[in-house]
Design a protein around this motif. Structure first.
Motif, PDB file in Angstrom:
ATOM      1  N   GLY A   1      -5.883 -38.960  -8.571  1.00 61.66           N
ATOM      2  CA  GLY A   1      -6.824 -38.000  -9.122  1.00 61.66           C
ATOM      3  C   GLY A   1      -7.602 -38.463 -10.339  1.00 61.66           C
ATOM      4  N   ARG A   2      -7.413 -39.691 -10.784  1.00 61.63           N
ATOM      5  CA  ARG A   2      -8.120 -40.238 -11.951  1.00 61.63           C
ATOM      6  C   ARG A   2      -9.068 -41.325 -11.488  1.00 61.63           C
ATOM      7  N   ILE A   3     -10.308 -41.300 -11.974  1.00 62.52           N
ATOM      8  CA  ILE A   3     -11.294 -42.300 -11.565  1.00 62.52           C
ATOM      9  C   ILE A   3     -10.898 -43.654 -12.151  1.00 62.52           C
ATOM     10  N   ALA A   4     -10.790 -44.652 -11.290  1.00 57.62           N
ATOM     11  CA  ALA A   4     -10.474 -46.018 -11.723  1.00 57.62           C
ATOM     12  C   ALA A   4     -11.740 -46.865 -11.738  1.00 57.62           C
ATOM     13  N   VAL A   5     -12.488 -46.852 -10.635  1.00 52.02           N
ATOM     14  CA  VAL A   5     -13.732 -47.612 -10.533  1.00 52.02           C
ATOM     15  C   VAL A   5     -14.764 -46.770  -9.781  1.00 52.02           C
ATOM     16  N   VAL A   6     -16.032 -47.077 -10.026  1.00 54.82           N
ATOM     17  CA  VAL A   6     -17.131 -46.396  -9.346  1.00 54.82           C
ATOM     18  C   VAL A   6     -18.097 -47.461  -8.838  1.00 54.82           C
ATOM     19  N   VAL A   7     -18.387 -47.420  -7.540  1.00 57.84           N
ATOM     20  CA  VAL A   7     -19.355 -48.342  -6.947  1.00 57.84           C
ATOM     21  C   VAL A   7     -20.723 -47.674  -7.018  1.00 57.84           C
ATOM     22  N   ASN A   8     -21.673 -48.362  -7.669  1.00 59.09           N
ATOM     23  CA  ASN A   8     -23.031 -47.840  -7.748  1.00 59.09           C
ATOM     24  C   ASN A   8     -23.990 -48.873  -7.159  1.00 59.09           C
ATOM     25  N   ALA A   9     -25.273 -48.644  -7.264  1.00 59.88           N
ATOM     26  CA  ALA A   9     -26.256 -49.543  -6.664  1.00 59.88           C
ATOM     27  C   ALA A   9     -26.263 -50.918  -7.322  1.00 59.88           C
ATOM     28  N   GLY A  10     -25.932 -50.990  -8.598  1.00 55.14           N
ATOM     29  CA  GLY A  10     -26.003 -52.259  -9.314  1.00 55.14           C
ATOM     30  C   GLY A  10     -24.703 -53.039  -9.387  1.00 55.14           C
ATOM     31  N   GLY A  11     -23.614 -52.440  -8.983  1.00 55.87           N
ATOM     32  CA  GLY A  11     -22.322 -53.121  -9.076  1.00 55.87           C
ATOM     33  C   GLY A  11     -21.188 -52.135  -9.200  1.00 55.87           C
ATOM     34  N   LEU A  12     -20.393 -52.302 -10.263  1.00 54.97           N
ATOM     35  CA  LEU A  12     -19.153 -51.552 -10.391  1.00 54.97           C
ATOM     36  C   LEU A  12     -18.992 -51.052 -11.826  1.00 54.97           C
ATOM     37  N   TRP A  13     -18.737 -49.743 -11.970  1.00 50.64           N
ATOM     38  CA  TRP A  13     -18.299 -49.222 -13.258  1.00 50.64           C
ATOM     39  C   TRP A  13     -16.785 -49.319 -13.247  1.00 50.64           C
ATOM     40  N   VAL A  14     -16.220 -49.799 -14.310  1.00 49.19           N
ATOM     41  CA  VAL A  14     -14.770 -49.962 -14.405  1.00 49.19           C
ATOM     42  C   VAL A  14     -14.268 -49.190 -15.620  1.00 49.19           C
ATOM     43  N   ARG A  15     -13.253 -48.356 -15.413  1.00 49.70           N
ATOM     44  CA  ARG A  15     -12.632 -47.657 -16.535  1.00 49.70           C
ATOM     45  C   ARG A  15     -11.887 -48.692 -17.362  1.00 49.70           C
ATOM     46  N   ALA A  16     -12.217 -48.766 -18.644  1.00 49.90           N
ATOM     47  CA  ALA A  16     -11.611 -49.769 -19.521  1.00 49.90           C
ATOM     48  C   ALA A  16     -10.599 -49.151 -20.473  1.00 49.90           C
ATOM     49  N   GLY A  17     -10.393 -47.864 -20.393  1.00 45.26           N
ATOM     50  CA  GLY A  17      -9.468 -47.206 -21.307  1.00 45.26           C
ATOM     51  C   GLY A  17     -10.206 -46.691 -22.516  1.00 45.26           C
ATOM     52  N   ASP A  18      -9.707 -47.016 -23.685  1.00 48.32           N
ATOM     53  CA  ASP A  18     -10.327 -46.540 -24.913  1.00 48.32           C
ATOM     54  C   ASP A  18     -11.493 -47.441 -25.324  1.00 48.32           C
ATOM     55  N   ALA A  19     -12.140 -47.085 -26.411  1.00 45.57           N
ATOM     56  CA  ALA A  19     -13.306 -47.841 -26.880  1.00 45.57           C
ATOM     57  C   ALA A  19     -12.937 -49.270 -27.256  1.00 45.57           C
ATOM     58  N   ALA A  20     -11.736 -49.472 -27.786  1.00 43.70           N
ATOM     59  CA  ALA A  20     -11.307 -50.822 -28.162  1.00 43.70           C
ATOM     60  C   ALA A  20     -11.142 -51.708 -26.926  1.00 43.70           C
ATOM     61  N   GLY A  21     -10.589 -51.144 -25.859  1.00 43.38           N
ATOM     62  CA  GLY A  21     -10.444 -51.904 -24.613  1.00 43.38           C
ATOM     63  C   GLY A  21     -11.790 -52.285 -24.026  1.00 43.38           C
ATOM     64  N   ALA A  22     -12.739 -51.352 -24.075  1.00 41.27           N
ATOM     65  CA  ALA A  22     -14.084 -51.630 -23.573  1.00 41.27           C
ATOM     66  C   ALA A  22     -14.758 -52.700 -24.421  1.00 41.27           C
ATOM     67  N   ALA A  23     -14.597 -52.618 -25.748  1.00 36.83           N
ATOM     68  CA  ALA A  23     -15.211 -53.606 -26.639  1.00 36.83           C
ATOM     69  C   ALA A  23     -14.653 -54.999 -26.370  1.00 36.83           C
ATOM     70  N   GLU A  24     -13.363 -55.095 -26.117  1.00 40.00           N
ATOM     71  CA  GLU A  24     -12.739 -56.388 -25.811  1.00 40.00           C
ATOM     72  C   GLU A  24     -13.298 -56.963 -24.509  1.00 40.00           C
ATOM     73  N   LEU A  25     -13.446 -56.127 -23.485  1.00 40.15           N
ATOM     74  CA  LEU A  25     -14.016 -56.595 -22.213  1.00 40.15           C
ATOM     75  C   LEU A  25     -15.473 -57.011 -22.384  1.00 40.15           C
ATOM     76  N   LEU A  26     -16.220 -56.286 -23.182  1.00 39.54           N
ATOM     77  CA  LEU A  26     -17.622 -56.636 -23.402  1.00 39.54           C
ATOM     78  C   LEU A  26     -17.746 -57.976 -24.134  1.00 39.54           C
ATOM     79  N   ARG A  27     -16.792 -58.252 -25.001  1.00 42.77           N
ATOM     80  CA  ARG A  27     -16.829 -59.488 -25.779  1.00 42.77           C
ATOM     81  C   ARG A  27     -16.385 -60.700 -24.970  1.00 42.77           C
TER      82      ARG A  27
END
Length: 162
Positions: free
Chosen positions: A36-62
């Motif tokens: 029941g929790r969104i893990a990934v979303v397939v869109n026209a450009g690729g994949l949205w991935v749930r990264a957790g909190d803002a710190a996790g997303a920042a680490e992946l972006l870096r």
């Protein structure tokens, strides 16, 4: 926005026959949910991935070729966008899916409410305890959720007297 059907098929194959997986069309894309929790979303450009909190997303972006996920003109906190050009190999796709599943599972653990905890506590009371409660002639006669009289509730739910 339509989703990439080929990428959606690859994501579906990565999950295999996992019974906790469900798919739902939302946001003009195709979301893959785990318990029941969104893990990934397939869109026209690729994949949205749930990264957790803002710190996790920042680490992946870096450290990866991911970029901030955006819906309209607004950045989605805790999510990253991985363009389809970075998902050609199955091991790459599987790694991103694993990140999304881990983040969705962690969110499910954090969002457990006191009512859910109470429900789990009451569900754990055995049928014999239900039958032994005063006013309950038998376990089968007791309606669900009735005649549950444990000796004492868990300590964090005790009311303070006085």
């Amino acid at each position: 926005m339509a989703h990439d059907a080929h990428l959606a098929a690859r994501v579906r194959a990565s999950f295999g026959g996992d019974p906790s997986l469900s798919e739902k069309a939302m946001f003009g894309a195709l979301a893959f949910l785990v318990d029941g929790r969104i893990a990934v979303v397939v869109n026209a450009g690729g994949l949205w991935v749930r990264a957790g909190d803002a710190a996790g997303a920042a680490e992946l972006l870096r450290t990866t070729p991911a970029r901030p996920a955006e819906m309209g003109a607004k950045e989605m906190r805790g999510w990253v966008q991985v363009d389809a050009e970075h998902l050609w190999g199955q091991p790459d796709l599987d790694e991103w899916i694993a990140i999304g599943i881990a983040a969705a599972s962690a969110k499910a653990e954090r969002s457990r409410t006191p009512n859910q905890a109470a429900s789990e506590f009451h569900a754990s009371v055995s049928a014999s305890a239900r039958a032994a409660a005063p006013g309950c002639p038998s376990a089968t006669a007791a309606p669900p959720g009735r005649c549950l009289r444990p000796a004492a509730p868990p300590p964090r739910w005790r009311r303070r007297s006085g």
